[in-house]
Design an enzyme around this catalytic site. Structure first.
Site, PDB file in Angstrom:
ATOM      1  NE  ARG A  33      -8.554 -20.034  32.145  1.00 37.53           N
ATOM      2  CZ  ARG A  33      -8.243 -19.247  31.132  1.00 37.53           C
ATOM      3  NH1 ARG A  33      -8.392 -19.665  29.887  1.00 37.53           N
ATOM      4  NH2 ARG A  33      -7.769 -18.025  31.348  1.00 37.53           N
ATOM      5  CG  ASN A  63     -18.159 -32.894  23.442  1.00 41.09           C
ATOM      6  OD1 ASN A  63     -18.931 -33.537  24.132  1.00 41.09           O
ATOM      7  ND2 ASN A  63     -17.217 -32.133  23.949  1.00 41.09           N
ATOM      8  NE  ARG A 108     -11.724 -25.732  18.189  1.00 38.60           N
ATOM      9  CZ  ARG A 108     -11.339 -24.537  18.604  1.00 38.60           C
ATOM     10  NH1 ARG A 108     -12.207 -23.533  18.584  1.00 38.60           N
ATOM     11  NH2 ARG A 108     -10.115 -24.330  19.026  1.00 38.60           N
ATOM     12  CG  ASP A 162     -16.683 -16.565  16.112  1.00 32.37           C
ATOM     13  OD1 ASP A 162     -16.719 -15.675  15.239  1.00 32.37           O
ATOM     14  OD2 ASP A 162     -15.650 -16.861  16.748  1.00 32.37           O
ATOM     15  CD  GLU A 213     -13.665 -22.599  11.764  1.00 35.63           C
ATOM     16  OE1 GLU A 213     -12.826 -22.397  12.655  1.00 35.63           O
ATOM     17  OE2 GLU A 213     -14.817 -22.139  11.802  1.00 35.63           O
ATOM     18  CG  HIS A 239     -12.658 -19.339  14.629  1.00 37.26           C
ATOM     19  ND1 HIS A 239     -12.456 -20.676  14.387  1.00 37.26           N
ATOM     20  CD2 HIS A 239     -12.371 -19.165  15.943  1.00 37.26           C
ATOM     21  CE1 HIS A 239     -12.060 -21.281  15.489  1.00 37.26           C
ATOM     22  NE2 HIS A 239     -12.008 -20.383  16.446  1.00 37.26           N
TER      23      HIS A 239
END
Length: 326
Positions: free
Chosen positions: A152, A208, A231, A255, A260, A292
């Protein structure tokens, strides 16, 4: 039914009130994140709602012991939850989705800021340096953008990019017919080799993990820009730093960053942070690092709260739940 919402923020309050009334759910708000010390607050609740706090195997066990049956994270990603332990104990997990426009708009902003060297321009102007040396940018219509992930958000990014006149390459395990009018699907290797800008919109999975590393970077054009709004685990941060230092990578806008947890959404300006790699990235004039926040719009927060509450309702009623993962 009742839901305990951990990590409640003030910007969520109006939406919790609105949707608890809409779905006839009693929502108890807790400002603190879930911990071993406050897990007992969830006694008597079948469902809890969380955000990005790490839910370890021990915490999953604790919630299971006190009767929690469903954990809904008000996020798309759920890699902060020990899914294996949850599945083992029969604790069910759900995520949410939200307006893809929030992240898509932010991605376009980050791409433009990166190729126009906006960070360097702003930092110079803050000290009244208005010279042009070193801040000549690039025009997007002359560049090829590689989009990794056409879900999306990836599709929303592609829709926006189509208006800039740039060539768009895409990679996904599952090709989307609708966007083929805008993109050419290629192999991941071809995308690395032929893109001037690579923007990442893939989930955090074992397959990934560190897909951007020294080997994939070696395939890229000199001066490639890396954009990561997905991510942190998608990029090997040490390899990215090396590539920026040796000028293989022309710039980056991120971002998200590896490890994190405990960093984002907290005021840490007086703290000594154990985040050396982030500090190095932030020191580069051609790297933009944000905490983020790509998701953070009024519409997205509304969606996150509503979907988390509704997911809990659907779970308890035994109905089909589009957000249930396990």
């Amino acid at each position: 039914m009742k839901v305990l919402a951990y990590s409640h923020r003030q910007d969520e309050t109006e939406y919790f009130k609105k949707f608890s009334k809409k779905y006839d759910v009693e929502v108890v708000l807790c400002d603190d994140p879930p911990t071993m010390e406050n897990a007992d607050l969830a006694k008597g609740f079948d469902c809890i709602s969380i955000i990005t706090t790490k839910i370890s195997d021990k915490l999953v066990e604790k919630f299971h012991e006190i009767g929690v049956k469903f954990i809904s994270t008000r996020t798309i990603g759920y890699d902060h939850i020990d899914i294996k332990k949850a599945k083992e104990l029969g604790v069910h997990i759900g995520n949410v989705n939200y307006s893809p426009n929030s992240v898509a708009d932010y991605t376009i902003m980050m791409i433009l800021m990166a190729i126009r060297k906006t960070k360097a321009i702003i930092e110079r102007s803050n000290v009244q340096d208005y010279s042009l040396k070193g801040v000549q940018g690039k025009e997007l219509h002359n560049l090829t953008v590689g989009v990794i992930g056409t879900g999306r958000i990836g599709r929303a990014v592609i829709s926006r990019l189509s208006g800039f006149g740039c060539k768009i390459l895409a990679y996904d395990l599952y090709e989307n017919e609708e966007i083929k009018k805008y993109v050419t699907y290629v192999t991941l290797e071809d995308l690395f080799k032929n893109s001037d800008i690579i923007t990442m919109h893939a989930p955090a999975t074992d397959d990934n993990y560190h897909m951007i590393n020294k080997d994939s970077i070696a395939l890229m054009k000199d001066g490639t820009f890396i954009i990561n709004i997905a991510r942190g685990s998608l990029i090997n941060t040490e390899d990215l730093i090396d590539a920026i230092e040796n000028k293989k990578i022309g710039g980056a806008a991120i971002d998200v960053i590896e490890n994190e947890f405990g960093l984002c959404y907290n005021d840490l300006k007086c703290e000594i942070l154990d985040k050396r790699e982030m500090a190095i990235l932030k020191s580069f004039p051609n790297v933009i690092v944000t905490p983020h926040t790509a998701f953070y719009t009024d519409q997205a927060v509304s969606d996150m709260v509503e979907h988390s509450i509704l997911s809990c309702v659907l779970f308890m009623e035994g109905k089909e739940n589009p957000w249930q993962i396990e």
